[in-house]
Design an enzyme around this catalytic site. Sequence first.
Site, PDB file in Angstrom:
ATOM      1  N   ARG A 171       0.952  -1.505  -0.028  1.00 33.24           N
ATOM      2  CA  ARG A 171       0.185   0.457  -0.393  1.00 33.24           C
ATOM      3  C   ARG A 171       1.010   1.339   0.011  1.00 33.24           C
ATOM      4  O   ARG A 171       0.535   2.363   0.700  1.00 33.24           O
ATOM      5  CB  ARG A 171      -1.284   0.128   0.999  1.00 33.24           C
ATOM      6  CG  ARG A 171      -1.623  -1.350   1.042  1.00 33.24           C
ATOM      7  CD  ARG A 171      -2.921  -1.139   0.118  1.00 33.24           C
ATOM      8  NE  ARG A 171      -3.228  -2.378   0.288  1.00 33.24           N
ATOM      9  CZ  ARG A 171      -3.379  -3.242  -0.649  1.00 33.24           C
ATOM     10  NH1 ARG A 171      -2.504  -3.734  -1.373  1.00 33.24           N
ATOM     11  NH2 ARG A 171      -4.193  -4.715  -0.113  1.00 33.24           N
ATOM     12  N   SER A 211     -11.015   0.194   3.773  1.00 35.32           N
ATOM     13  CA  SER A 211      -9.935   0.010   4.831  1.00 35.32           C
ATOM     14  C   SER A 211      -9.475   0.896   5.581  1.00 35.32           C
ATOM     15  O   SER A 211      -8.676   1.321   4.853  1.00 35.32           O
ATOM     16  CB  SER A 211      -9.017  -1.135   4.127  1.00 35.32           C
ATOM     17  OG  SER A 211      -9.963  -2.205   3.154  1.00 35.32           O
ATOM     18  N   GLU A 229      -3.990   3.288   6.649  1.00 34.27           N
ATOM     19  CA  GLU A 229      -4.227   2.726   5.225  1.00 34.27           C
ATOM     20  C   GLU A 229      -5.010   4.369   4.382  1.00 34.27           C
ATOM     21  O   GLU A 229      -4.309   4.430   3.722  1.00 34.27           O
ATOM     22  CB  GLU A 229      -4.671   1.217   4.647  1.00 34.27           C
ATOM     23  CG  GLU A 229      -4.877   1.333   3.646  1.00 34.27           C
ATOM     24  CD  GLU A 229      -5.443  -0.297   2.464  1.00 34.27           C
ATOM     25  OE1 GLU A 229      -6.281  -0.544   2.302  1.00 34.27           O
ATOM     26  OE2 GLU A 229      -5.041  -1.218   3.298  1.00 34.27           O
TER      27      GLU A 229
END
EC number: 1.3.1.98
Length: 301
Positions: free
Chosen positions: A175, A224, A294
């Site tokens: 990520r 998320s 995230e």
Amino acid sequence: MTALDEPVDTTGLRGKLTPDAPLAKLVWFKAGGKADWLFEPADLDELRLFLERLGGRLPVMALGLGSNMIVRDGGVPGVVIRLGKPFAKIETHADHTLTCGGGAHGILVASTARDAGIAGVEFMRGIPGTVGGFVRMNGGAYGREVSDVLIDCDVVLPDGTLVTLLAAELRYTYRHSELPEGAVVVRARFQGEPGDPAEIGAKMDAIGEAREQSQPLRTKTGGSTFKNPPGKKAWELVDAAGCRGLKMGGAQVSEKHTNFLLNVDDATSADIEGLGEEVKRRVRANSGVELEWEIQRVGRP
């Protein structure tokens, strides 16, 4: 503001330049402040010209669907660039590659690939965002991520220069990429493989069903919230720390999926971010694990 306050000479520009532009309506959380300036370019040449004229005098931030982002209540300084339909084109090629504009939605990329018999990008069905965003963040879902399929991408740098970067140059990790600060992804090429449209479609349907069953899709959320720590799942750590359903102001930890934060009652972005920090604190106290955000958090507190 007056025309004299505009950050660049807008002569000859067909795109839309808006001062004090509300961003809450453009992000999934439906919360947050304004952009000092919002520019929606008519095409690639215009984006380059605008940034060339801007000359690096103000910070630049690209905005896609706003699906994985908290815009803080104080707003975003400088210029927010939003890519619209002119940047959403998708082309398929005989070598099972796809050329996709930075504004193309992940689900449309996956569907176009399916129709062309190109397998390998089904996972994009599960990424709620645009190509530019998930190229920047190495977006992924259901066992694959962008770094598995990206060949290269075209980006416009803050001075208006157009450059092509190979996937290896982005130095992808989980990520995260090393895309230059303020760069705007305007095109990406993905490598697929031969596949049967029916089988590809079945995989996409399974991904869609899995999301429907496990995630609070029709809510004001940001996707998320925390990265999965090595060998662990963020939602399990959040649940074990007793945070399921936890509220702060108008924000709440989802009871359906504890790695999702929700705007349930006119939450401010401070509510949402504050709740996330409280979840991190409780997880650290319970398990000793330091969760990492995230969701991208941008702007002034």
